[in-house]
Design a protein around this motif. Structure first.
Motif, PDB file in Angstrom:
ATOM      1  N   THR A   1       0.826  -1.209   0.000  1.00  0.00           N
ATOM      2  CA  THR A   1       0.000   0.000   0.000  1.00  0.00           C
ATOM      3  C   THR A   1       0.854   1.250   0.000  1.00  0.00           C
ATOM      4  OG1 THR A   1      -0.146   0.291   2.416  1.00  0.00           O
ATOM      5  CG2 THR A   1      -1.700  -1.237   1.399  1.00  0.00           C
TER       6      THR A   1
ATOM      7  N   VAL B   1      -9.482   2.187   3.753  1.00  0.00           N
ATOM      8  CA  VAL B   1      -8.428   1.221   3.434  1.00  0.00           C
ATOM      9  C   VAL B   1      -7.741   0.750   4.708  1.00  0.00           C
ATOM     10  CG1 VAL B   1      -6.215   0.915   2.286  1.00  0.00           C
ATOM     11  CG2 VAL B   1      -8.060   2.111   1.108  1.00  0.00           C
TER      12      VAL B   1
ATOM     13  N   TRP C   1     -13.964   1.541  -2.872  1.00  0.00           N
ATOM     14  CA  TRP C   1     -12.994   1.935  -3.901  1.00  0.00           C
ATOM     15  C   TRP C   1     -13.589   3.000  -4.813  1.00  0.00           C
ATOM     16  CZ3 TRP C   1      -8.736   0.016  -2.193  1.00  0.00           C
ATOM     17  CH2 TRP C   1      -8.655  -1.278  -1.682  1.00  0.00           C
TER      18      TRP C   1
END
Length: 235
Positions: free
Chosen positions: A76, A122, A164
């Motif tokens: 990430t 996230v 998302w």
């Protein structure tokens, strides 16, 4: 015998020359500064024109592909702050324009998932999941510096998440907008050992504006600087 008197030859008036004062020196220095600034802007505009030729057929500036990998479940980039104050204002949505990320697995079988989502969502999804966070990177040669976060496998697949703003298994396209975002790369089936080739592109609309502004400013500064220097020295 009569003598004709000769007319006296007129004496030319003395030429009055303008003294070279401190003010004239100052004007020359100012004119030279304007001209030098114009040359600098002209060089900047030239770089901008060259950069315009580096776009691909879709209008994107593209970097990569570069290989990225992790032995964990995800890789990430956790803090993409767009539209912030101070230095972060450089990465505004107006500067980035449209973003394109291409991803391709280097191993046969499982496709690789890439997604952009709100940083908070996230972080919540990856809470307790083993993953690597990008702390820094170098461009030439390309190198990522990561921080490992211990954990187990994800409870759900990445594609099943609804937060998302853009995602895909081969590529994604996203028009940048203000916010705090994270980019996530995972195997689509949630398995560990992610290995892929990544490319990133952006339309960067500000480049064209900067190029035009630099060229216009260069012409104006060169004209002003040359006029000041020439008029001062000729006087």
């Amino acid at each position: 015998m009569t003598t004709t008197p000769t007319a006296p030859v007129p004496t030319p008036a003395p030429t009055v020359q303008r003294s070279w004062s401190g003010w004239r020196t100052l004007l020359v220095v100012v004119g030279a500064f304007f001209a030098l600034s114009g040359v600098t802007l002209l060089a900047l505009g030239g770089v901008g024109l060259w950069a315009q030729q580096q776009r691909d057929s879709d209008g994107y500036f593209t970097a990569g592909p570069e290989r990225v990998s992790t032995s964990t479940y995800a890789l990430t980039a956790p803090a993409l702050d767009i539209g912030g104050a101070g230095p972060d204002a450089f990465y505004t949505d107006d500067f980035l324009g449209k973003i394109r990320i291409g991803i391709e697995s280097t191993t046969s079988g499982t496709p690789v998932f890439v997604g952009i989502g709100p940083a908070a969502d996230v972080a919540a999804y990856l809470e307790g999941v083993g993953h690597d966070e990008v702390a820094d990177f170098a461009v030439d040669p390309f190198r990522l510096t990561t921080t490992a976060r211990a954990g187990d496998k994800p409870a759900t697949l990445p594609a099943d998440q609804s937060f998302w703003v853009a995602s895909g298994t081969e590529s994604l396209n996203w028009t940048a907008r203000s916010g705090d975002w994270s980019v996530v790369i995972m195997n689509a089936d949630g398995s560990p050992k992610v290995d892929a080739r990544l490319s990133v592109g952006g339309t960067l609309p500000a480049v064209e504006g900067v190029t035009i502004g630099a060229l216009i400013g260069a012409v104006l500064l060169l004209l002003i600087g040359s006029a000041v220097v020439v008029s001062t020295t000729r006087g």
